[in-house]
Write an enzyme that holds these catalytic residues in place. Structure first.
Site, short mmCIF file in Angstrom:
data_model
loop_
_atom_site.label_atom_id
_atom_site.label_comp_id
_atom_site.label_asym_id
_atom_site.label_seq_id
_atom_site.Cartn_x
_atom_site.Cartn_y
_atom_site.Cartn_z
N HIS A 16 -7.00 -4.79 10.03
CA HIS A 16 -6.71 -4.77 8.59
C HIS A 16 -5.42 -5.51 8.24
O HIS A 16 -4.51 -5.63 9.05
CB HIS A 16 -6.65 -3.32 8.06
CG HIS A 16 -5.51 -2.51 8.56
ND1 HIS A 16 -5.57 -1.14 8.69
CD2 HIS A 16 -4.23 -2.84 8.93
CE1 HIS A 16 -4.41 -0.69 9.11
NE2 HIS A 16 -3.59 -1.69 9.28
N ASP B 107 0.81 -1.21 0.00
CA ASP B 107 0.00 0.00 0.00
C ASP B 107 0.85 1.27 0.00
O ASP B 107 2.07 1.22 0.23
CB ASP B 107 -0.93 0.01 1.23
CG ASP B 107 -0.27 -0.52 2.50
OD1 ASP B 107 0.98 -0.48 2.60
OD2 ASP B 107 -0.98 -1.00 3.39
N GLU C 262 -9.60 -1.93 5.40
CA GLU C 262 -10.30 -1.55 6.62
C GLU C 262 -11.63 -2.32 6.73
O GLU C 262 -12.03 -2.98 5.77
CB GLU C 262 -10.55 -0.04 6.57
CG GLU C 262 -9.27 0.80 6.44
CD GLU C 262 -8.40 0.80 7.69
OE1 GLU C 262 -8.14 -0.28 8.25
OE2 GLU C 262 -7.94 1.88 8.10
#
Ligand code: F6R
EC number: 3.5.99.6
Length: 280
Positions: free
Chosen positions: A138, A67, A143
């Site tokens: 997570h 990410d 999420e």
């Protein structure tokens, strides 16, 4: 799923680094999925130490990070690109062109997410994916309410996650971005092997829900129960709320694949000279 409980965070991070090093030795062109966060810092330190003291070679390896924050450029100290350069890429011979992160500055984030998925496919898929777990449950930035089949996409961060990550923004939660680009749960589950690492008591409750609770999009880490080759490596503090501890320990103590790892933990417990051996 297998759960490996290590005596402390140092042993847990060493074990994960050794596992990555072993996989890279077995397959020099390994496609490695990487994570950021405070838990991983020691893993990268151990990996660099192994690199410096052995013939481990990262030059054939390609990496894909989970990410990146949206709106933070790669040369900003708060970006995950910067984190990776500092903790790993600048310290081993991973060529810049072989180290991929989603581009949180892309003008078209949906196109960037698709491009990232395509790049993973073109690399032949991820061999080994490294994961942490957030206090909101997570993996990546998936999420609560993340679809268990989700792919790389933009995701709004929860307040819990922003508070957890505020330490990296001088403690100011308002400076933590509201959104990120993240691999989806489905993207992560496509990896051929997964290792999730959790240390510290703040992770104990959510880790037990992820490992022993029902599979739910409210805790995206629980989707790992669906994966056929997933290891959960924890220290005693993060293991505190697990109920099936005796079984997990029995498996770790008896399965042949863990023999080397058991010896190294025993060496660490035996004294300071033991801890050196962990980095060999
Ligand atoms: C980081 C990431 C996150 C972290 C998790 C744990 O790239 O994807 O899922 O792994 O938030 O972070 P730490 O280790 O800081 O507690």
């Amino acid at each position: 799923m297998e759960v490996i409980v290590c005596p402390d965070a140092e042993a847990a991070t060493s074990l994960v680094a050794k596992l990555i090093a072993d996989r890279l030795r077995a397959k020099p062109e390994l496609v490695l999925g990487l994570a950021t966060g405070r838990t991983m810092e020691r893993v990268y330190d151990h990996l660099v130490a192994i690199r410096r003291s052995t013939d481990l070679d990262f030059s054939g390896c390609r990496t894909f990070n989970l990410d990146e924050y949206i709106g933070i450029p790669g040369d900003d100290a708060h970006s995950y690109r910067y984190y990776m350069n500092r903790h790993l890429f600048d310290r081993v011979e991973i060529a810049a062109g072989n180290a991929f992160l989603p581009d949180g500055m892309a003008s078209d984030l949906r196109a960037e997410a698709n491009r990232y998925e395509q790049a993973i496919r073109e690399a032949g898929g991820i061999d080994l994916q490294l994961l942490g777990i957030g206090e909101a449950g997570h993996i990546g930035f998936n999420e609560p309410l993340s679809a268990l089949k989700s792919r790389t996409r933009e995701k709004a961060l929860t307040q819990i996650t922003r508070e957890q990550n505020a330490a990296m923004f001088d403690g100011d939660v308002n400076r933590v971005p509201l959104r990120a680009l993240t691999m989806g749960v489905g993207t992560i589950l496509d990896a051929r092997e997964i290792v999730l690492l959790a240390t510290g008591k703040a992770k104990a409750a959510v880790l037990a829900r992820a490992v022993e609770g029902p599979i739910t999009g409210m805790i995206s880490a629980s989707a790992l129960q669906l994966h056929p080759n997933c290891k959960i490596v924890v220290d005693e503090l993060a293991a505190a709320a697990l109920t099936q501890r005796a079984y997990y320990d029995w498996v770790f103590q008896n399965e042949p694949e863990w023999e080397d790892y058991r010896s190294e933990i025993a060496a660490r417990l035996a004294g300071p000279s033991g801890s050196d051996q962990l980095n060999r």
